[in-house]
Design an enzyme around this catalytic site. Structure first.
Site, mmCIF file in Angstrom:
data_model
loop_
_atom_site.group_PDB
_atom_site.id
_atom_site.type_symbol
_atom_site.label_atom_id
_atom_site.label_comp_id
_atom_site.label_asym_id
_atom_site.label_seq_id
_atom_site.Cartn_x
_atom_site.Cartn_y
_atom_site.Cartn_z
ATOM 1 N N ARG A 193 0.815 -1.220 0.000
ATOM 2 C CA ARG A 193 0.000 0.000 0.000
ATOM 3 C C ARG A 193 0.849 1.271 0.000
ATOM 4 N NH1 ARG A 193 -4.714 1.988 4.258
ATOM 5 N NH2 ARG A 193 -3.011 1.749 5.757
ATOM 6 N N VAL B 190 -7.852 5.900 1.099
ATOM 7 C CA VAL B 190 -7.547 4.557 0.611
ATOM 8 C C VAL B 190 -7.954 3.614 1.737
ATOM 9 C CG1 VAL B 190 -5.106 4.768 1.347
ATOM 10 C CG2 VAL B 190 -5.776 2.980 -0.270
ATOM 11 N N SER B 191 -8.688 2.555 1.389
ATOM 12 C CA SER B 191 -9.268 1.666 2.403
ATOM 13 C C SER B 191 -8.194 0.969 3.229
ATOM 14 C CB SER B 191 -10.138 0.601 1.735
ATOM 15 O OG SER B 191 -11.277 1.176 1.156
ATOM 16 N N ALA B 192 -8.611 0.504 4.420
ATOM 17 C CA ALA B 192 -7.740 -0.307 5.267
ATOM 18 C C ALA B 192 -7.412 -1.618 4.550
ATOM 19 C CB ALA B 192 -8.431 -0.600 6.591
ATOM 20 N N PHE C 250 -17.687 3.311 4.168
ATOM 21 C CA PHE C 250 -17.021 3.829 2.966
ATOM 22 C C PHE C 250 -17.449 5.266 2.700
ATOM 23 C CE2 PHE C 250 -16.232 -0.599 2.199
ATOM 24 C CZ PHE C 250 -15.120 -0.644 1.373
#
Length: 219
Positions: A38, A64-66, A208
């Protein structure tokens, strides 16, 4: 700033943790995570936090998602080489890079924010990803030119299932999408298209950013 070796060692520990927790279950998802960490997809000031299992800021007020959330969605997707995939909500480009590593073919990803289109393109280029096509547009309408899709993955929360996305799935294809309230509470739905309609499986609560667009939330 941490050097690349240190960043990668921390990232490998995150991947091991996600495997131990049963979140990363397949070799394909593990391989993709190890190939495209990431930290390659965030701004320099956030690289040292990229191994932490939480969302991180990216430009234009987005996130940016986990890592665990990205892994969960990829495991539900059950991607295979050669599949035709659409991602809605490119963001940093990280998820599209992971998808491309698994399907080994062209991936289409659509983003409504011009600044993020450029951010993602830069990140993908630097990471050496060649088979991801970033498109500026309203992802709630899908991307008809490359339909039908085996899987559509949506990385923003919708008020309801967008009809165009169902229309653009192959029979037997699936849509993975958070559906619920405008902010911070949705349910992650796996929507399978059958010849008789759709079958929905609920994978539980998620949080989200909102899906903005004609078939999403209004600005």
């Amino acid at each position: 700033m941490m050097d690349e070796k240190e960043l990668y060692e921390k990232w490998m520990r995150t991947v091991e943790m996600l495997k131990a927790e049963g979140i990363i279950r397949s070799k394909e998802v593990e391989r993709a995570f190890l190939k495209y960490p990431r930290y390659l997809f965030v701004e320099d000031k956030y690289k040292k936090y990229a191994h932490i299992d939480e969302p991180l800021p990216i430009p234009a007020g987005q996130t940016v998602s986990a890592p665990h959330m990205v892994a969960i969605m990829l495991e539900i997707a059950n991607l295979k080489p050669g599949m035709n995939i659409l991602e809605v909500g490119t963001g940093s480009g990280w998820n599209a890079a992971l998808i491309s590593e698994i399907v080994k073919t062209d991936v289409y990803t659509i983003e409504r924010i011009p600044e993020l289109v450029e951010f993602a393109k830069r990140n993908l280029e630097r990471a050496g990803v060649k088979n991801v096509h970033v498109i500026l547009g309203d992802g709630s309408k899908g991307f008809p030119p490359k339909a039908p899709y085996d899987v559509i993955i949506v990385t923003a929360g919708a008020p309801k299932i967008p009809e165009p996305l169902i229309e653009q799935l192959k029979i037997g294809g699936k849509l993975i999408i958070p559906v619920g309230s405008y902010h911070l509470w949705q349910e992650l739905l796996e929507v399978r298209k059958t010849k008789d309609g759709i079958k929905i499986k609920n994978h539980g609560g998620v949080a989200f950013v909102p899906l903005i667009g004609e078939y999403g939330w209004k600005e």
